[in-house]
Design an enzyme around this catalytic site. Structure first.
Site, PDB file in Angstrom:
ATOM      1  N   ASN A   1      -4.492   6.523  17.471  1.00 41.89           N
ATOM      2  CA  ASN A   1      -5.656   6.517  18.359  1.00 41.89           C
ATOM      3  C   ASN A   1      -6.133   7.932  18.695  1.00 41.89           C
ATOM      4  O   ASN A   1      -7.321   8.144  18.911  1.00 41.89           O
ATOM      5  CB  ASN A   1      -5.335   5.738  19.639  1.00 41.89           C
ATOM      6  CG  ASN A   1      -5.409   4.238  19.411  1.00 41.89           C
ATOM      7  OD1 ASN A   1      -5.466   3.783  18.261  1.00 41.89           O
ATOM      8  ND2 ASN A   1      -5.414   3.471  20.483  1.00 41.89           N
TER       9      ASN A   1
ATOM     10  N   GLU B   1     -14.712  -2.769   6.932  1.00 41.42           N
ATOM     11  CA  GLU B   1     -13.733  -2.834   8.009  1.00 41.42           C
ATOM     12  C   GLU B   1     -14.363  -3.196   9.359  1.00 41.42           C
ATOM     13  O   GLU B   1     -13.736  -3.843  10.185  1.00 41.42           O
ATOM     14  CB  GLU B   1     -13.032  -1.483   8.135  1.00 41.42           C
ATOM     15  CG  GLU B   1     -11.558  -1.576   8.378  1.00 41.42           C
ATOM     16  CD  GLU B   1     -10.926  -0.191   8.245  1.00 41.42           C
ATOM     17  OE1 GLU B   1      -9.768  -0.039   8.622  1.00 41.42           O
ATOM     18  OE2 GLU B   1     -11.616   0.746   7.773  1.00 41.42           O
TER      19      GLU B   1
ATOM     20  N   GLN C   1       0.819  -1.206   0.000  1.00 38.34           N
ATOM     21  CA  GLN C   1       0.000   0.000   0.000  1.00 38.34           C
ATOM     22  C   GLN C   1       0.856   1.261   0.000  1.00 38.34           C
ATOM     23  O   GLN C   1       1.641   1.469   0.926  1.00 38.34           O
ATOM     24  CB  GLN C   1      -0.881  -0.007   1.256  1.00 38.34           C
ATOM     25  CG  GLN C   1      -1.816   1.176   1.376  1.00 38.34           C
ATOM     26  CD  GLN C   1      -2.530   1.196   2.708  1.00 38.34           C
ATOM     27  OE1 GLN C   1      -1.905   1.053   3.752  1.00 38.34           O
ATOM     28  NE2 GLN C   1      -3.832   1.369   2.690  1.00 38.34           N
TER      29      GLN C   1
ATOM     30  N   TYR D   1       0.383   4.636   0.574  1.00 37.84           N
ATOM     31  CA  TYR D   1      -0.427   5.764   1.068  1.00 37.84           C
ATOM     32  C   TYR D   1       0.428   6.754   1.874  1.00 37.84           C
ATOM     33  O   TYR D   1       0.551   7.906   1.527  1.00 37.84           O
ATOM     34  CB  TYR D   1      -1.585   5.253   1.934  1.00 37.84           C
ATOM     35  CG  TYR D   1      -2.786   4.719   1.166  1.00 37.84           C
ATOM     36  CD1 TYR D   1      -2.691   4.408  -0.194  1.00 37.84           C
ATOM     37  CD2 TYR D   1      -4.012   4.518   1.792  1.00 37.84           C
ATOM     38  CE1 TYR D   1      -3.779   3.907  -0.897  1.00 37.84           C
ATOM     39  CE2 TYR D   1      -5.116   4.019   1.087  1.00 37.84           C
ATOM     40  CZ  TYR D   1      -4.990   3.717  -0.250  1.00 37.84           C
ATOM     41  OH  TYR D   1      -6.065   3.228  -0.924  1.00 37.84           O
TER      42      TYR D   1
END
Lengths: 372, 392, 372, 392
Positions: D378, D244, D126, D128
């Site tokens: 988070n 997800e 990926q 990103y």
């Protein structure tokens, strides 16, 4: 696997929500408390009318014969509105122990006969098997001698369920028998206290009190434990209602209250705290469901689910209540808002039938037993 | 570096210990030991004893009637006072307005107010917080308008401790509206018996009456009661910051009292056939609190040594406030936990005997929730440290 | 009571700061690690030159005869610069056990003879009194048989201090004797490991190894414990240096790194986290001072101060290190910044001579003993 | 409300269990059990077995070659896989780019890429994250400029998992600079063997090589490798959000593996004459983690039931990510704690035998620090919940 409510359950939930909204008038609540009212008699009468006091009572005995989910829905509403009624003890714990034919069930359903459970002794802390109160045969009956250190909502009870030792040593699991004692019994001293939650609780001193056996002689612990687990789940549902009330009222406060020229809710540190309160509520609700849905599971699975929920919901509730006070600031500490009263009720719920630390150990023991 | 006290300091400790042994009576000791806060009259009585001993103001310089003690002497006094369960002295007069008066007040104000603070005759309360202001103190709205040789005060204060017993109140009031809200604020000294003052009790979550709302309705205050200059009142609080370090350092010592009472309760409670105090989970929780208290004690000692040396402690005062409040909450939570189901009993019906420390533990647990809110909420303390000490 | 440094101590601190700045070149550190270097020999040689290896060695034995404060000042610099040298074991623990006349002290001071302490056994976890390794008299001497599960910085040691049981049962406090064993001894197997901290440690297997008694026969535990407490304080000072390096580098990162159009340091949640890191450092430093200044106090006071510090500094260090990684984000998890290496070293320091949980219990026992 | 599985679901569970018993071999089981992440080649081998069974894509609809399992079936599969210590399937192809291709890709792209994802032949990574962007993904700077029927890509990606083994990379690139930084971003599919791509390993704190920097220097990518429309690439990730929820719910189950290995280690370690597992402090810490895992399990089940019923779970997906990452960190911390001084040993010198799970526990503890950072730190997850779910 399904966490959705049936249409009947949804109707019950809506009805409970209306009830909670009506009885959630906080100035009226304070006036009743200030007047020294021991429990909310008007709400109790209305609950009887609605049939809710008989939710866990078999249909044959005049109840609705529903299960833990319906009990949970009612108890949540009580928590949300801080309704001071002896619901879990009289309508959940007691019916789980009374025979379908027991005439007391009629009074429970009608709200005219409150039954309270006297399962705590001073030396036993939260151990249900610790029973030093002794029962001795006398003539065709039994007399009890001893003391019980805490009876939730016991101040207004008409009857007490009293475990006493018929054989064995003080902390033995075997040899415990359950007895019924009327509040008016000779030799029974009911010491009444008001709690920080404005519920009215009691202690008992029993001096040669005549009593009736409930269930099997020497075999009282297992059914008692099962009944207490049902009461625990009802109290956790009540706690859930309280926690969500705190979450919602705190969120609303953050959105409106301004300080330093901005709403409190615009401060990131407070946003994150609010998120953690919301997460704590999600955790608690998830555990509540797991516990409610395993009340009829095999004993170790039931214990693990109930004690796990009691341990963790207690922690989550303390976090939510403490943060609700903190985020409200000064007014959160005043007697004049419901916030501090939710904190006080949640504090009491934590010690009902064992605090978080106790249930964490019980959860660990059940986990071990299931793995073995 | 060393932790030793000098011989003179040790001698002083003996003197303090003897005084406390002779003067802290049984009922007072018991009240402090179980975490109850004594009533104003009892605190005033204690202040009179301290006054008779010449110790009425342990943190004031000699010239204003104080003891002139060094920070270490003050620390020794407080250590011994905590050990002897002596009550705390009246805080608002001695630590808040007294020092402002002797620093910024007129000679007339010093002569009029200081002796009565020292003797315990006057009881001061603090008119700072207002509804709607919270930790954002400077946004206060109570107005004082000059009218001849008086100020006319209108407005409202809240969370005023012991206003119900106070003889005097010191108030921050707005005498002018300025773009910067910290400007245009003045500090007035007001007799509580002035017409137009009304006190409304606020009962707090511990079911006690120690705070109030105070309403001012056309209250006429003599202009001579203005401290310092008009419009400069906001700045006078700064004199307290430096002093506060030493005081909060000493205050941390009082935590040990709660630990003792928790241990006493837990030693008496039975759990699984033994004392709760011996139960491993409980013991670990207690040890964790005690080890954090040891850290706090170390922080206090370093702050004190800084004060003694005249060195800046940076943000340690705010850090002490944060850690002290967090710990006092955890200790009182553990105390209530030790009670077991007794924590569910607050007040017996008439004719029933109350059980031990039962209501006090629960009340203490509930009351201590306020410690992370008052004096600048801990969130605000963290903002301050981030900005001032860390440059964020 | 005084926490200020004497002029000599201030000079030492300044000198240590210069040393740390010089040896704090992180790319060079990584190259030495990548080359497989077992410890930083160049730094070690320079420390010898500066006399620091002899700080805790009596002047009569060629050292500087200084106390715990000077030891602390040096160790802090080692932590700040992640300097991989066997300082606490060889220069603090060992000298506390060696007689002033012991010829080993010369090698310690010169940096030419490293001494490491082999105090751990697999079955004993962190209990110093758990000694199953046995010493038996043979001719005029002693031979050792057993195994030691962990020797900090033991891979490069020239000598080992080995507690062995001369009388009593496996976990008895009495009957432990300390022995000296050269790394080249017959029958000694040194199993060398690299740690996550890139220090090189060891395990020992002893098969009929000839050894020399150190101190009193059967009376080894008390002096060993006192010596270990000194080593603990040195390691805590090292941890302190590491923690403050993490605090400072994280603060600098928050001030410069931009995300979502603002510096990270402008976000309140991160500001508060940073404040908590700063508070953790203040707590740790306060405990470090209390422990260092009580190394010569009566045994229970010493134990309480040292174990209290070891327990809480371990917790504070874990918090600071974890948050340093978290606030750095992705790059905090890379091998290429010092941040993760401080975390790794702090993790190892926590297990040296007992982890936080162990020392919390030792602290509680000492607290009880002092109250009794 | 009930927790029961249907008879068909129970039969499915038996089928899964039999498959896993027959296909998870000893070395693989041991690797997963001790918390080591298998190498790409091993995961690909596992994917081939799943493919042979017809289970190559448990979360894909049938029409694209998936199993068409219900969320509950997927949950049952994952529960059993965790119990059997089966490896996880290759995530980036199956869960990230595959669903984007079958939702937004051209027919040619579907035909070219999907079969090789299913079979395990292709390994996707990926592209990103970029240096300097962190959790603020949309501020990416890698440019793609149209040049005839190619895009020319220049720039740099970072934290690219297993780029060293990948056959393909899917990249977010900037094709136009717009005032809103989420606009002008396109999604390109790039073969890793295209000239101009350079991979530089990053060794992480667990001493493993699983992430990389990927540099693009005048890399020419056929325009047919653009997914969907130019400039709309940012939006395509949204298809993953809904999916997800179910996946993170199932992922929470894997935590139980770590608890088992912690218990095994703690049962073997001796402390104070007994097993560490029986030591009260350790037991309490473990029970606390397990009770929080029970809550996470309940949250997962509710999320799954919502997915099954097509009901929105609100912020529960982000909450699961937060709680899962916090717990996996605490479990691996406890695992390392159980090791005692073994946690200080990472790698034996040549000729010395390695001890048990020693390096794995420490590596797992260190590696798991990243779980509160990746996939949106988070702190960012909390921002999102505050904004979207709480309206703050």
């Amino acid at each position: 696997m399904d966490f959705s409510l049936s249409p009947e359950q949804q109707m019950l939930r809506d009805s409970v929500e209306r009830f909670a909204a009506e009885h959630g008038d906080f100035p009226a609540w304070r006036r009743r408390v200030a007047a020294g009212e021991a429990f909310d008699a008007a709400a109790w009468a209305q609950m009887a009318q609605l049939g809710w006091l008989g939710i866990a009572v078999p249909e044959a005995a005049g109840g609705m014969g529903f299960g833990p989910v319906e009990t949970m829905l009612v108890a949540e509403g009580l928590g949300r509105s801080l309704c001071r009624v002896p619901y879990a003890g009289s309508c959940v714990l007691a019916p789980a122990l009374l025979a379908e034919s027991d005439p007391l069930l009629g009074g429970i359903v009608a709200g005219t006969g409150q039954v309270a459970a006297a399962v705590s002794e001073a030396e036993g802390r939260y151990d249900l098997a610790h029973v030093a109160t002794r029962a001795v045969r006398l003539g065709g009956g039994w007399v009890l001698e001893g003391a019980k250190s805490f009876v939730p909502d016991g101040a207004t009870a008409d009857w007490f369920i009293v475990p006493a030792r018929t054989t064995g040593g003080v902390a033995d699991a075997a040899g415990i028998t359950l007895f019924l004692v009327p509040a008016t019994a000779q030799g029974l001293e009911v010491q009444r206290h008001r709690g920080p939650d404005h519920h009215h609780h009691a202690r008992l001193v029993l001096r040669q009190v005549e009593a009736t056996v409930l269930g099997e002689v020497d075999g009282g612990l297992a059914p008692l434990e099962a009944a207490v687990d049902r009461a625990i789940v009802a109290h956790l549902a009540e706690a859930m209602g309280s926690m969500e009330a705190l979450r919602d009222t705190t969120l609303a406060y953050l959105k409106t209250r301004e300080q330093f020229g901005a709403t409190l809710g615009s401060f990131q540190a407070l946003q994150h705290r609010m998120v953690d309160m919301a997460i704590a509520c999600e955790e608690a609700r998830s555990l509540l469901y797991l516990a409610a849905l395993q009340l009829d599971a095999p004993v170790m699975a039931r214990r693990r689910a109930v004690s796990g929920a009691k341990a963790r919901v207690g922690q989550c509730a303390a976090f939510v209540a403490h943060q609700a006070v903190q985020l409200h600031g000064g007014v959160g500490t005043s007697d004049e808002l419901a916030v501090s009263h939710h904190l006080r009720r949640l504090r009491v719920i934590d010690v009902l039938y064992g605090d978080s630390a106790h249930h964490l150990r019980r959860f660990a023991a059940a986990t071990d037993a299931m793995a073995a | 570096m060393n932790l030793a006290f000098s011989a003179a300091e040790e001698a002083f400790r003996q003197e303090v210990r003897a005084f406390l042994a002779a003067n802290v009576d049984g009922p007072m000791r018991e009240m402090v030991r179980t975490g109850m806060r004594p009533e104003p009259a009892e605190i005033q009585a204690w202040q009179r004893r301290m006054h008779a001993q010449g110790w009425s103001a342990p943190t004031w310089p000699r010239e204003h009637g104080g003891t002139g003690w060094s920070p270490t002497q003050y620390f020794i006094y407080e250590t011994e006072a905590a050990r002897a369960y002596a009550p705390v002295q009246p805080h608002q007069g001695l630590e808040l307005i007294g020092p402002i008066i002797f620093t910024y007040g007129s000679e007339a104000q010093k002569a009029k107010y200081l002796p009565r603070i020292l003797s315990g005759e006057a009881w001061w309360c603090q008119g700072y917080s207002e509804p709607g202001a919270g930790s954002d103190l400077a946004s206060l709205k109570t107005r004082a308008v000059r009218d001849g040789d008086h100020y006319v005060v209108n407005g409202q204060k809240i969370w005023t401790s012991y206003a119900q017993a106070a003889t005097n109140i010191f108030c921050l009031v707005r005498t002018e509206v300025k773009p910067r809200k910290q400007e245009g604020i003045s500090l007035l000294l007001i007799d509580m018996d002035t017409p137009g003052i009304r006190v409304r009790p606020i009962i707090t979550l511990d079911e006690r009456h120690h705070v109030n709302e105070v309403f001012f309705d056309e209250v006429r205050v003599p202009a001579e009661n203005l401290v310092g200059e008009e419009g400069k009142g906001w700045g006078y609080g700064k004199v307290l910051l430096d002093r506060e370090r030493g005081i909060s350092a000493a205050g941390a010592l009082r935590l040990a009292q709660f630990v003792r009472v928790v241990k006493e309760r837990a030693a008496a409670v039975r759990a699984a056939g033994g004392a709760l105090l011996a139960e491993p989970d409980f013991r670990t929780k207690l040890a964790q609190i005690e080890v954090e208290m040891l850290a706090l004690e170390g922080m206090s000692l370093r702050t004190l040594a800084d004060a003694e040396a005249g060195v800046d402690s940076g943000p340690r005062g705010s850090m002490l406030k944060i850690r002290w409040s967090e710990l006092v909450q955890r200790i009182t939570e553990l105390w209530a936990e030790a009670l077991g189901t007794d924590a569910a009993l607050m007040e017996p019906y008439a004719g029933v005997e109350a059980a031990d420390d039962m209501p006090h533990a629960t009340a203490a647990y509930l009351h201590m929730r306020v410690t992370t809110i008052y004096g600048g909420a801990n969130e605000v303390q963290r903002n301050i440290i981030a900005r001032r000490a860390l440059g964020l």
